[in-house]
Motif scaffolding. Structure first.
Motif, short mmCIF file in Angstrom:
data_model
loop_
_atom_site.label_atom_id
_atom_site.label_comp_id
_atom_site.label_asym_id
_atom_site.label_seq_id
_atom_site.Cartn_x
_atom_site.Cartn_y
_atom_site.Cartn_z
N GLY A 206 -49.33 -6.89 0.77
CA GLY A 206 -49.80 -5.75 -0.02
C GLY A 206 -50.54 -4.70 0.78
O GLY A 206 -50.99 -3.71 0.21
N PHE A 207 -50.66 -4.90 2.08
CA PHE A 207 -51.35 -3.91 2.92
C PHE A 207 -50.45 -3.51 4.08
O PHE A 207 -49.81 -4.37 4.70
CB PHE A 207 -52.67 -4.49 3.46
CG PHE A 207 -53.67 -4.76 2.39
CD1 PHE A 207 -54.51 -3.75 1.93
CD2 PHE A 207 -53.77 -6.02 1.81
CE1 PHE A 207 -55.44 -4.00 0.92
CE2 PHE A 207 -54.69 -6.27 0.80
CZ PHE A 207 -55.53 -5.26 0.37
N PHE A 290 -56.80 -1.77 6.48
CA PHE A 290 -57.16 -0.38 6.21
C PHE A 290 -56.78 0.51 7.39
O PHE A 290 -56.99 0.14 8.55
CB PHE A 290 -58.67 -0.26 5.93
CG PHE A 290 -59.16 -1.26 4.93
CD1 PHE A 290 -58.63 -1.27 3.64
CD2 PHE A 290 -60.11 -2.21 5.27
CE1 PHE A 290 -59.07 -2.21 2.71
CE2 PHE A 290 -60.54 -3.16 4.36
CZ PHE A 290 -60.02 -3.15 3.06
N PRO B 117 -58.35 1.58 -1.81
CA PRO B 117 -57.72 1.05 -0.59
C PRO B 117 -57.82 -0.48 -0.46
O PRO B 117 -57.14 -1.07 0.38
CB PRO B 117 -58.48 1.75 0.54
CG PRO B 117 -59.01 2.99 -0.08
CD PRO B 117 -59.35 2.62 -1.49
N SER B 118 -58.67 -1.12 -1.28
CA SER B 118 -58.78 -2.58 -1.22
C SER B 118 -57.75 -3.28 -2.10
O SER B 118 -57.66 -4.51 -2.06
CB SER B 118 -60.17 -3.03 -1.67
OG SER B 118 -61.15 -2.42 -0.91
N LEU B 119 -57.03 -2.52 -2.92
CA LEU B 119 -56.11 -3.15 -3.86
C LEU B 119 -54.77 -3.44 -3.18
O LEU B 119 -54.12 -2.51 -2.69
CB LEU B 119 -55.86 -2.22 -5.07
CG LEU B 119 -57.10 -1.81 -5.86
CD1 LEU B 119 -56.73 -0.75 -6.90
CD2 LEU B 119 -57.73 -3.01 -6.54
N PRO B 120 -54.36 -4.70 -3.12
CA PRO B 120 -53.08 -5.01 -2.47
C PRO B 120 -51.94 -4.30 -3.19
O PRO B 120 -51.99 -4.10 -4.41
CB PRO B 120 -52.95 -6.53 -2.62
CG PRO B 120 -54.25 -7.03 -3.08
CD PRO B 120 -55.01 -5.88 -3.69
N LEU B 121 -50.92 -3.95 -2.49
CA LEU B 121 -49.71 -3.27 -2.97
C LEU B 121 -50.01 -1.85 -3.46
O LEU B 121 -49.41 -0.89 -2.98
CB LEU B 121 -48.99 -4.07 -4.07
CG LEU B 121 -48.53 -5.47 -3.64
CD1 LEU B 121 -48.02 -6.27 -4.84
CD2 LEU B 121 -47.49 -5.40 -2.56
N SER B 123 -52.59 -0.03 -2.89
CA SER B 123 -53.11 0.80 -1.80
C SER B 123 -51.98 1.36 -0.95
O SER B 123 -51.98 2.53 -0.57
CB SER B 123 -54.08 0.00 -0.94
OG SER B 123 -53.44 -1.14 -0.40
N THR B 124 -50.98 0.52 -0.67
CA THR B 124 -49.86 0.97 0.15
C THR B 124 -49.00 2.00 -0.60
O THR B 124 -48.64 3.04 -0.06
CB THR B 124 -49.00 -0.23 0.57
OG1 THR B 124 -49.83 -1.15 1.27
CG2 THR B 124 -47.85 0.18 1.47
N ARG B 128 -48.48 5.91 0.58
CA ARG B 128 -47.16 6.47 0.89
C ARG B 128 -46.89 7.72 0.05
O ARG B 128 -46.11 8.58 0.41
CB ARG B 128 -46.06 5.44 0.64
CG ARG B 128 -46.12 4.23 1.53
CD ARG B 128 -45.82 4.56 2.98
NE ARG B 128 -46.09 3.40 3.81
CZ ARG B 128 -47.28 3.18 4.36
NH1 ARG B 128 -48.27 4.04 4.23
NH2 ARG B 128 -47.48 2.10 5.10
#
Lengths: 312, 280
Positions: A206-207, A290, B117-121, B123-124, B128
């Protein structure tokens, strides 16, 4: 033209800097300092313009002898300090002695030296604090990571950087700190390079943070420009390649497997114990979550440095 | 090309009409060398997500745009909008609206709260599409690069307010004004009408997952298909008659924030007066 002394000169970074300084005619002569015996490193340097000296920088006496005998007789004007323990799996007092205490002692001796006027330190992008709440573009004023429990590899690098930055205010030397992006080459202490050496790269699920990587020719050119420039201070040295971690893994032809972050630490620990690899997930945990891209505008303005070579 | 980029290119070709595809082809972004900008924005992802949200934008919320010409065609500017609706659907609709209608097509850069930005998926996905974490450094970097940023100056309190307090703005934070003065950029007030009613029943569980201040829940599984109206007001040039260093004046930025809040509130009132109904 004068003479420069380069520590850590037998590493790929040290060799590249020495060659670049001679090619750019910034210095007529280079005193290359390394820990290896001269017969082992003879082939590494050009036949003319470089004098190799073996010295153990962890011994203050050896440092003093180096600076006040050969360096004084060659009238060295500039010291470029790149010597650093590269292996992340090792630690302890001796490693600290090389990473931090030798920097402190070298600075002190340079201040007392009759001919040395300039000190250039190779520092690292990894020392910047990377968290969710921090900006993704890091300028030279971005906080250094000094959090409790920081692994020695990072703590030593941060301490050496801060010692040198603190000396800027009081030292008669012209001090320049180049915080360089990671250089993806072997034997340069690159954690990312070791990470990418594996056929399978595990990534936090997820990152997919953005990374910046630097080529060796650009790194060497940055040192050459810094040594020749009247400008001094702290500069971020960025590379030409800024891309997500997943794209980097893809470009290196590796298989990417996203896994929950909690599994990555133990898996990479197991990998280092069974295969003797150097990559440590705890050193890279935050920048694998990050984005952290250095802002290279100050180096562009004052050193006229802009990256020109792709890192891979 | 990576799999997500290929997928999003396919989606944009499949779901966007020719006109929108042509508009997307003109989107400008500062490529850092590998098809991404330094914050991770990828035009393939922007187009793909735009294609995915297009049916929701056009047919579910039936967004009506008013005053899009107030967005400058180039250069840095700040869109300051009211925040509402439990989930950040209002931000997504403004994002789609700017992509859909601005001349030339511009990519707005939404600024999110610190925890995103700490949230998985997520954040990405957000990165994007051009979203950045809410830090002063990020906003500074974007404005220096001439980007159009989207900020909700109410922050989380705006999106978390109860239904009975809909369309009543929470106090605007002053950071947006400070940045506008420092960077000499206009603020465009934006009012979103409709988002407040999309989840009339809502509650907040005190679960702080991944740093989020609460977990929003509603007995209604999907937002109601209210009609969105997005109003863009005339640009406010708070920097006129000030110097960049005036951004440090607490009194000045407080006054500026109040001025922007009044402008957004006036747009909201105008929007509420002129809309015919919740769903029409």
């Amino acid at each position: 033209m004068s003479t420069a002394l380069i520590t850590g000169a037998t590493t790929p970074v040290g060799i590249a800097i020495a060659k670049q300084l001679l090619a750019d005619r910034v210095f007529a002569h280079i005193l290359a300092v390394g820990a290896e015996p001269p017969e082992e490193v003879k082939a590494l340097f050009p036949t003319s313009g470089v004098t190799y000296l073996q010295a153990d920088l962890t011994h203050p006496r050896a440092l003093r002898n180096l600076l006040f005998a050969p360096a004084a007789s060659h009238q060295v004007t500039t010291v470029i300090h790149t010597a650093l323990h590269r292996a992340a799996q090792l630690g302890g007092q001796r490693v600290h002695q090389l990473n931090v205490e030798s920097t402190r002692e070298l600075l002190r001796l340079c201040e007392q030296h009759p001919t040395i006027r300039r000190f250039v330190l190779r520092s690292h992008a990894e020392i910047y604090r990377v968290r969710a709440i921090e900006p993704e573009i890091l300028d030279e004023r971005h906080p250094i990571d000094l959090s409790a429990g920081l692994p020695q590899w990072l703590r030593d690098r941060a301490e050496a950087d801060l010692i040198t930055c603190a000396a800027m205010a009081v030292s008669p030397l012209q001090i320049t700190v180049l915080r360089c992006a990671e250089c993806l080459i072997p034997d340069a202490g690159s954690q990312l390079f070791d990470y990418l050496c594996s056929q399978v790269c595990l990534q936090p699920l997820g990152f997919d943070p953005m990374l910046n990587v630097l080529s060796l020719p650009d790194l060497a050119r940055a040192f050459s420009l810094a040594a020749a420039s009247p400008a001094h201070g702290i500069f971020n040295i960025v590379g030409q390649d800024t891309l997500p971690l997943s794209a980097l893994i893809h470009k290196w032809g590796r298989l990417r497997i996203p896994l929950p972050s909690t599994l990555l630490g133990p898996l990479y620990w197991l990998r280092s114990k069974t295969q003797g690899t150097d990559f440590r997930y705890d050193l890279n945990r935050f920048r694998f979550h990050f984005s952290a891209i250095m802002d290279g505008r100050l180096a562009a303005q004052q050193l006229h440095y802009t990256p020109q070579h792709a890192a891979f | 090309m990576s799999f997500p980029s290929a997928l999003f290119r396919f989606l944009s070709k499949a779901f966007l009409d020719e006109h929108q595809q042509d508009r997307c082809a003109t989107l400008r972004f500062a490529d850092a060398g590998h098809g991404f900008d330094v914050f991770g924005l990828s035009p393939d992802w922007v187009q793909g997500m735009f294609a995915l949200f297009q049916p929701i934008y056009q047919h579910y919320f039936r967004v009506q745009s008013h005053g899009i010409e107030n967005i400058p065609s180039s250069g840095a500017a700040i869109l300051a909008a009211n925040h509402s609706g439990m989930l950040p659907i209002d931000g997504t609709m403004i994002y789609c609206d700017v992509l859909h209608n601005s001349q030339p097509a511009r990519i707005p850069r939404p600024v999110t709260d610190h925890f995103v930005p700490s949230l998985p998926l997520i954040s990405t996905l957000y990165a994007r599409c051009g979203t950045v974490g809410g830090s002063r450094g990020n906003v500074h970097a974007l404005l220096s690069r001439g980007e159009l940023i989207l900020i909700f100056p109410e922050g989380v309190p705006g999106i978390a307010k109860p239904f009975r307090e809909r369309y009543q703005l929470r106090p605007f934070r002053v950071g947006v004004v400070e940045m506008a003065i420092r960077h000499r950029v206009p603020i465009i007030p934006v009012a979103v009408i409709g988002a407040e009613e999309q989840f009339p029943l809502r509650m907040q569980l005190p679960l702080q997952l991944f740093g989020a201040p609460f977990l929003p829940v509603s007995p209604i599984p999907f937002p109601l298909p209210v009609r969105y109206h997005i109003h863009y007001g005339a640009p406010i040039s708070l920097y006129e008659g000030t110097s960049a260093s005036d951004a440090d004046s607490p009194q000045l930025v407080q006054q500026g924030a109040a001025q922007v809040q009044r402008a957004v509130q006036a747009l909201i009132e105008h929007g509420l007066r002129t809309r015919k109904g919740l769903f029409t």
